[in-house]
Structures are given as structure tokens and as C-alpha cells.
Motif scaffolding. Sequence first.
Motif, short mmCIF file in Angstrom:
data_model
loop_
_atom_site.label_atom_id
_atom_site.label_comp_id
_atom_site.label_asym_id
_atom_site.label_seq_id
_atom_site.Cartn_x
_atom_site.Cartn_y
_atom_site.Cartn_z
N LYS A 153 -19.89 8.34 6.72
CA LYS A 153 -21.29 8.14 6.35
C LYS A 153 -21.83 9.36 5.60
N GLU A 154 -21.37 10.52 5.98
CA GLU A 154 -21.81 11.77 5.34
C GLU A 154 -20.92 12.16 4.17
N HIS A 155 -19.61 12.00 4.34
CA HIS A 155 -18.65 12.52 3.38
C HIS A 155 -18.14 11.47 2.39
N GLY A 156 -18.37 10.19 2.66
CA GLY A 156 -17.86 9.14 1.76
C GLY A 156 -16.35 9.09 1.79
N GLY A 157 -15.74 8.90 0.60
CA GLY A 157 -14.30 9.01 0.46
C GLY A 157 -13.49 7.88 1.08
N VAL A 158 -14.13 6.77 1.43
CA VAL A 158 -13.41 5.64 2.03
C VAL A 158 -12.52 4.99 0.97
N LEU A 159 -11.30 4.60 1.36
CA LEU A 159 -10.47 3.76 0.49
C LEU A 159 -10.77 2.31 0.87
#
Length: 240
Positions: A160-166
Amino acid sequence: MPFIEHVSDSDVERLALERLVPALLAHGFCYVDGLLGELAGDAVLDQVKEMHRSGALQDGRLAGSVPGIRRRSIRGDKIAWVSGSERGCEAISFLLNLIDKLISVCASRLGSKVIRERSKAMVACYPGNGAGYVKHVDNPNSDGRCITCIYYLNKNWNSKEHGGVLRIFPEGKSYVADIKPLFDRLLFFWSDRRNPHEVQPSYSTRYAITVWYFDSEERAEAKRRFKDLTASSRQGSSTS
């Protein structure tokens, strides 16, 4: 290496047969958490961080260029290709050997695929400035890549804070699969058009190591096509 925790062959076989093969055949992707354990995972992370610190990672390349489109708007990672035999890559080599063992157990149980080789490892860093990678397919044109394996190295990651989801968009399905890039997580998925995917913008430094395993027959055919195309273009040049 003395700091590497032992992984038995029976553990590898059980993981491959009970988790990976059923999930790949049923869903087209699978991930395993806690693959190496804290100590060995930290050793891999330290080596990747040292590659980043030393400037070994360079801007990721695109297969083709589109006029007027900035590379970083498509992919914003920095990468290096390693075999694992390089000095300072001992823990990475251990990781690659373990993934090789897993795939070798799976290989004969994944239909008609003949999996005997893989790429070098792509060590990647998204530097945390909102960089990502737009939706794409790893192998859209039958280049031989069969299975994509990604090992994540990001401690205390908060998507939620860092993003970066594949995010995977499984072909023909009404759902998406969001894979958080968590420390010591190994992700497997089919490399072809069954699994379009994207890396969402990352707002913290995000590390991963990716390898691709090849279907030998498709790979050989791709090499033949490339050889024929190269010979044809040379012939065209010589007659023009």
C-alpha cells in the motif's frame, strides 16, 4: 558455503510435486514463501545490494523502440545478467542451483515441454522513483521461454505504501493475481501469452532476480528462424 542452510532433495521434490506442478497446470502460476530462510536470503540480498552499490546495474533494454516513447515510461528497472559463477555471486549461485533442482523435478510433468536449459539470471532493481514495467508478455513470439521464475528480496515491504506489485492477467480469466514482492518469495508462471503481467510503480527500492527456462524444441526453432532471417537479410544486402 557455510552460511547457507541445507535444503534436502526430498524437500525439493515434495515442493515441486505437491505445490508447483499442480498449481502451474491448474492456474498457470504459483509462489512459494520462505524458500531459502532468513540467513541465506540475507546473503543473496547483500550480494544484490553490492551489485547495485558498485554500479553493476544498467538501464533495462527494450526489445524494440517506438518513436516518441521514452524507455522509462515502459520499463524503469536497472539490471545485470549473471551466471552465478562470478566473484561475489556465491549465494546467488546457490539460489539458482535450488531453482534448477525444482524445475528439473517439474520438467517431465508439465505436458509436452522439454525443459533442459535456462537463461542467465537477470538481477533487477526498481529504484523507488515510481518506476515500473507496463503490461507485457515475456514470450509473445515463441522465442523458447517457457517458465518465468522470479525471486524477491524486499524486507518489510508494504504494497500500500511501496507499490511494486506484480499483477498477472491470466488469459481467459475474469480475475487478476496480485503478487507482492516479499523477501524470500519465489514466483513461477508460464512465460507465454497465458500470463500478461505488469510491475506497478515502486516507491521504494525493489530487488528481484529472474530466470527463464526454455522449451528446447521451441528454442531450437526460434534459433533456426533467426538464422534464416539473418541469412536472408545478408543476401538482400549483397544484392542491393
